[in-house]
Each structure stands twice: as structure tokens, then as C-alpha cells.
Write a protein that holds these residues in place. Structure first.
Motif, PDB file in Angstrom:
ATOM      1  N   GLY A  87      13.847  -3.248 -11.843  1.00 43.30           N
ATOM      2  CA  GLY A  87      14.683  -2.460 -10.930  1.00 43.30           C
ATOM      3  C   GLY A  87      13.850  -1.673  -9.938  1.00 43.30           C
ATOM      4  N   LYS A  88      12.761  -1.081 -10.437  1.00 46.40           N
ATOM      5  CA  LYS A  88      11.855  -0.333  -9.547  1.00 46.40           C
ATOM      6  C   LYS A  88      11.222  -1.272  -8.516  1.00 46.40           C
ATOM      7  CE  LYS A  88      10.700   3.356 -12.767  1.00 46.40           C
ATOM      8  NZ  LYS A  88       9.661   3.996 -13.568  1.00 46.40           N
ATOM      9  N   ALA A  89      10.879  -2.470  -8.951  1.00 45.12           N
ATOM     10  CA  ALA A  89      10.277  -3.443  -8.040  1.00 45.12           C
ATOM     11  C   ALA A  89      11.257  -3.829  -6.929  1.00 45.12           C
ATOM     12  CB  ALA A  89       9.821  -4.678  -8.815  1.00 45.12           C
ATOM     13  N   ILE A  90      12.524  -4.001  -7.280  1.00 49.43           N
ATOM     14  CA  ILE A  90      13.553  -4.337  -6.281  1.00 49.43           C
ATOM     15  C   ILE A  90      13.703  -3.192  -5.278  1.00 49.43           C
ATOM     16  CG2 ILE A  90      16.033  -4.729  -5.935  1.00 49.43           C
ATOM     17  CD1 ILE A  90      15.965  -6.284  -8.645  1.00 49.43           C
ATOM     18  N   VAL A  91      13.787  -1.959  -5.778  1.00 55.81           N
ATOM     19  CA  VAL A  91      13.914  -0.790  -4.893  1.00 55.81           C
ATOM     20  C   VAL A  91      12.689  -0.669  -3.992  1.00 55.81           C
ATOM     21  CG1 VAL A  91      14.001   1.735  -4.847  1.00 55.81           C
ATOM     22  CG2 VAL A  91      15.478   0.475  -6.415  1.00 55.81           C
ATOM     23  N   ASP A  92      11.493  -0.843  -4.553  1.00 54.80           N
ATOM     24  CA  ASP A  92      10.267  -0.738  -3.755  1.00 54.80           C
ATOM     25  C   ASP A  92      10.195  -1.826  -2.696  1.00 54.80           C
ATOM     26  OD1 ASP A  92       9.417   1.498  -5.144  1.00 54.80           O
ATOM     27  OD2 ASP A  92       8.073   0.389  -6.475  1.00 54.80           O
ATOM     28  N   LEU A  93      10.589  -3.033  -3.056  1.00 59.06           N
ATOM     29  CA  LEU A  93      10.555  -4.147  -2.106  1.00 59.06           C
ATOM     30  C   LEU A  93      11.541  -3.920  -0.965  1.00 59.06           C
ATOM     31  CD1 LEU A  93       9.400  -6.905  -1.375  1.00 59.06           C
ATOM     32  CD2 LEU A  93      11.133  -7.939  -2.845  1.00 59.06           C
ATOM     33  N   ILE A  94      12.774  -3.581  -1.303  1.00 64.34           N
ATOM     34  CA  ILE A  94      13.792  -3.341  -0.269  1.00 64.34           C
ATOM     35  C   ILE A  94      13.436  -2.109   0.560  1.00 64.34           C
ATOM     36  CG2 ILE A  94      16.212  -2.729   0.132  1.00 64.34           C
ATOM     37  CD1 ILE A  94      16.883  -4.507  -2.321  1.00 64.34           C
ATOM     38  N   CYS A 146      -0.281   5.228  10.579  1.00 62.74           N
ATOM     39  CA  CYS A 146       0.621   4.071  10.552  1.00 62.74           C
ATOM     40  C   CYS A 146      -0.023   2.876   9.870  1.00 62.74           C
ATOM     41  CB  CYS A 146       1.029   3.694  11.979  1.00 62.74           C
ATOM     42  SG  CYS A 146       2.027   4.945  12.793  1.00 62.74           S
ATOM     43  N   ILE A 147      -1.279   2.641  10.156  1.00 62.97           N
ATOM     44  CA  ILE A 147      -1.973   1.481   9.597  1.00 62.97           C
ATOM     45  C   ILE A 147      -2.161   1.623   8.088  1.00 62.97           C
ATOM     46  CG2 ILE A 147      -4.178   0.242   9.576  1.00 62.97           C
ATOM     47  CD1 ILE A 147      -4.275   0.898  12.668  1.00 62.97           C
ATOM     48  N   VAL A 148      -2.667   2.769   7.636  1.00 64.29           N
ATOM     49  CA  VAL A 148      -2.936   2.896   6.189  1.00 64.29           C
ATOM     50  C   VAL A 148      -1.646   2.917   5.376  1.00 64.29           C
ATOM     51  CG1 VAL A 148      -5.209   3.959   6.492  1.00 64.29           C
ATOM     52  CG2 VAL A 148      -3.211   5.438   6.200  1.00 64.29           C
ATOM     53  N   VAL A 149      -0.590   3.528   5.902  1.00 62.84           N
ATOM     54  CA  VAL A 149       0.684   3.543   5.170  1.00 62.84           C
ATOM     55  C   VAL A 149       1.321   2.157   5.182  1.00 62.84           C
ATOM     56  CG1 VAL A 149       3.028   4.499   5.128  1.00 62.84           C
ATOM     57  CG2 VAL A 149       1.077   6.014   5.470  1.00 62.84           C
ATOM     58  N   ALA A 150       1.277   1.478   6.316  1.00 59.46           N
ATOM     59  CA  ALA A 150       1.846   0.127   6.376  1.00 59.46           C
ATOM     60  C   ALA A 150       1.082  -0.820   5.448  1.00 59.46           C
ATOM     61  CB  ALA A 150       1.824  -0.401   7.807  1.00 59.46           C
ATOM     62  N   LEU A 151      -0.236  -0.748   5.455  1.00 56.45           N
ATOM     63  CA  LEU A 151      -1.020  -1.585   4.548  1.00 56.45           C
ATOM     64  C   LEU A 151      -0.677  -1.306   3.090  1.00 56.45           C
ATOM     65  CD1 LEU A 151      -4.588  -1.604   6.169  1.00 56.45           C
ATOM     66  CD2 LEU A 151      -3.038  -3.554   5.883  1.00 56.45           C
ATOM     67  N   GLN A 152      -0.571  -0.022   2.745  1.00 54.14           N
ATOM     68  CA  GLN A 152      -0.241   0.308   1.366  1.00 54.14           C
ATOM     69  C   GLN A 152       1.189  -0.114   1.050  1.00 54.14           C
ATOM     70  OE1 GLN A 152      -2.723   1.466  -0.744  1.00 54.14           O
ATOM     71  NE2 GLN A 152      -1.217   0.696  -2.189  1.00 54.14           N
ATOM     72  N   GLY A 153       2.072  -0.059   2.042  1.00 52.57           N
ATOM     73  CA  GLY A 153       3.439  -0.544   1.852  1.00 52.57           C
ATOM     74  C   GLY A 153       3.463  -2.035   1.577  1.00 52.57           C
ATOM     75  N   VAL A 154       2.643  -2.797   2.282  1.00 52.38           N
ATOM     76  CA  VAL A 154       2.543  -4.239   2.040  1.00 52.38           C
ATOM     77  C   VAL A 154       2.016  -4.490   0.627  1.00 52.38           C
ATOM     78  CG1 VAL A 154       1.305  -6.340   2.723  1.00 52.38           C
ATOM     79  CG2 VAL A 154       2.337  -4.873   4.473  1.00 52.38           C
ATOM     80  N   ALA A 155       1.017  -3.720   0.209  1.00 51.09           N
ATOM     81  CA  ALA A 155       0.481  -3.866  -1.153  1.00 51.09           C
ATOM     82  C   ALA A 155       1.546  -3.517  -2.189  1.00 51.09           C
ATOM     83  CB  ALA A 155      -0.755  -2.992  -1.336  1.00 51.09           C
ATOM     84  N   LEU A 156       2.325  -2.478  -1.918  1.00 56.75           N
ATOM     85  CA  LEU A 156       3.411  -2.074  -2.825  1.00 56.75           C
ATOM     86  C   LEU A 156       4.456  -3.184  -2.932  1.00 56.75           C
ATOM     87  CD1 LEU A 156       4.819   0.240  -4.464  1.00 56.75           C
ATOM     88  CD2 LEU A 156       5.898   0.898  -2.310  1.00 56.75           C
ATOM     89  N   MET A 157       4.793  -3.781  -1.797  1.00 50.64           N
ATOM     90  CA  MET A 157       5.771  -4.873  -1.809  1.00 50.64           C
ATOM     91  C   MET A 157       5.204  -6.113  -2.499  1.00 50.64           C
ATOM     92  SD  MET A 157       7.753  -4.435   1.831  1.00 50.64           S
ATOM     93  CE  MET A 157       6.305  -4.664   2.793  1.00 50.64           C
ATOM     94  N   ALA A 158       3.925  -6.399  -2.294  1.00 47.51           N
ATOM     95  CA  ALA A 158       3.294  -7.535  -2.974  1.00 47.51           C
ATOM     96  C   ALA A 158       3.288  -7.304  -4.487  1.00 47.51           C
ATOM     97  CB  ALA A 158       1.869  -7.738  -2.456  1.00 47.51           C
ATOM     98  N   ARG A 159       3.008  -6.079  -4.889  1.00 48.87           N
ATOM     99  CA  ARG A 159       3.045  -5.722  -6.312  1.00 48.87           C
ATOM    100  C   ARG A 159       4.468  -5.926  -6.856  1.00 48.87           C
ATOM    101  NH1 ARG A 159       0.032  -1.364  -5.850  1.00 48.87           N
ATOM    102  NH2 ARG A 159      -1.833  -2.061  -6.902  1.00 48.87           N
ATOM    103  N   SER A 160       5.459  -5.570  -6.054  1.00 47.14           N
ATOM    104  CA  SER A 160       6.858  -5.748  -6.455  1.00 47.14           C
ATOM    105  C   SER A 160       7.215  -7.219  -6.599  1.00 47.14           C
ATOM    106  CB  SER A 160       7.794  -5.094  -5.436  1.00 47.14           C
ATOM    107  OG  SER A 160       7.572  -3.705  -5.384  1.00 47.14           O
ATOM    108  N   VAL A 161       6.766  -8.045  -5.667  1.00 50.79           N
ATOM    109  CA  VAL A 161       7.034  -9.482  -5.742  1.00 50.79           C
ATOM    110  C   VAL A 161       6.416 -10.066  -7.012  1.00 50.79           C
ATOM    111  CG1 VAL A 161       6.499 -11.725  -4.681  1.00 50.79           C
ATOM    112  CG2 VAL A 161       7.343  -9.838  -3.262  1.00 50.79           C
ATOM    113  N   LEU A 162       5.178  -9.685  -7.316  1.00 54.07           N
ATOM    114  CA  LEU A 162       4.533 -10.177  -8.533  1.00 54.07           C
ATOM    115  C   LEU A 162       5.311  -9.757  -9.777  1.00 54.07           C
ATOM    116  CD1 LEU A 162       0.727  -9.693  -7.765  1.00 54.07           C
ATOM    117  CD2 LEU A 162       2.032 -11.828  -7.824  1.00 54.07           C
ATOM    118  N   THR A 163       5.817  -8.536  -9.775  1.00 47.82           N
ATOM    119  CA  THR A 163       6.629  -8.067 -10.901  1.00 47.82           C
ATOM    120  C   THR A 163       7.902  -8.894 -11.014  1.00 47.82           C
ATOM    121  OG1 THR A 163       5.770  -5.811 -10.698  1.00 47.82           O
ATOM    122  CG2 THR A 163       7.859  -6.075 -11.851  1.00 47.82           C
TER     123      THR A 163
END
Length: 181
Positions: A87-94, A146-163
């Protein structure tokens, strides 16, 4: 592929966050020096006072990705805290797709011209020769944010996809007490 991306982005933000965290100590020492100089010796230095603003901005803008990496950002935890990992992964991804990345892109888009104009004239302090002649660097931190937050957001979403696909994502290194921002 996702795991490698996650590790690289996490390392970038971890390193940047830990590096700029030292500015907090330096900022406190400079603020103390400003107060002592002003109220004990009756002297003031505008460049020293401005340096506190620069350090403050660098800490908050450059370490924003670090904060996201360690879940230190503000969130409404009414439902999220009680969710399972899926559920957390879905919320983080969306949340990343709908809110985080579009907001980073919008701030970046709106700020590029603002920052470019500042760099074009090497904008200095409004206090003239008494201030720090590097406002252009201060404004450039908006783009770094913007760059560091967007990059970390992409990593967060990638982590969510793996989950979500059942693969164990690499966990961020635990934050050590007393270290970092």
C-alpha cells in the motif's frame, strides 16, 4: 537496472546531505560571531550576515533530496502509517508521478529564466560592495533543489515498483544519530 539507479541516486543525496549538514554548525558559529560583534563590540559586517542566509538556503535546498531519502519530509500519516508495504509503495508511486515530479518540473521550468538572468549579470548583493557578490549562486540552488528532489523521487518510485513486482528494493542506509541533516 532499478536497483543500480536507486543506489546511485541514494548515494548522491546521502553524500550531498551529509556534506551540507556541516553548514548548520558553521551557520550557528557565524550567527554567534555576528551577535558578539554587534552587541559586544558595536560593529557589523553585512557580508557575514548575508552568509547566514546563503548557508541556510544551501542546507535546505541541497539537502531536500536527503530528507526525502530518509522520509523526513512532511506527509499526512493518517492512513499511510498503518498501510502495509504494498500500500505504501502504491501511494509513493502515485504521489511521485502525480505530485512530486510535476511540481519539481514546474519549479524548474519557472526558475530557469530567473536563474539564467541572474547568472547573465553575475548578480550581486543588493547591499552593494558590503554584501556577498554571489546572489546568482544562491538562485542556482533552486535548480539544484529541483534536480536532487526529482532524482530522489525517481528512486522512490523505482523502489515502489520493485516492491510491487515482488522484488526486494535496496533499502536506504539508516541515518546515523548525530550525523547528517
Amino acid at each position: 537496472m532499478f536497483a543500480c539507479l536507486i543506489r546511485v541516486v541514494d548515494t548522491i543525496n546521502e553524500t550531498m546531505g551529509r556534506a551540507v549538514s556541516w553548514l548548520v554548525l558553521f551557520m550557528v558559529l557565524v550567527q554567534f560571531a555576528v551577535v558578539v560583534a554587534r552587541y559586544v563590540f558595536g560593529i557589523g559586517f553585512i557580508w557575514l550576515q548575508e552568509s547566514i542566509i546563503y548557508m541556510h538556503a544551501f542546507v535546505f535546498l541541497a539537502a531536500a533530496g536527503y530528507t526525502l531519502l530518509h522520509n523526513g519530509h512532511v506527509r499526512v500519516d493518517i492512513f499511510y502509517g498503518s498501510m502495509n508495504e504494498r500500500g505504501k509503495a502504491i501511494v509513493d508511486l502515485i504521489g511521485g508521478l502525480v505530485f512530486l515530479l510535476p511540481m519539481c518540473a514546474a519549479i524548474f521550468w519557472v526558475s530557469v529564466g530567473y536563474v539564467a538572468r541572474s547568472w547573465a549579470v553575475l548578480e550581486g548583493s543588493p547591499e552593494g560592495d558590503s554584501g556577498i557578490p554571489a546572489v546568482f549562486l544562491l538562485k542556482a540552488m533552486i535548480l539544484v533543489f529541483c534536480i536532487v528532489v526529482a532524482l530522489q523521487g525517481v528512486a522512490l518510485m523505482a523502489r515502489s515498483v520493485l516492491t510491487l513486482i515482488g522484488k526486494a528494493p535496496p533499502a536506504p542506509e539508516p541515518d546515523m544519530p548525530g550525523e547528517g541533516v
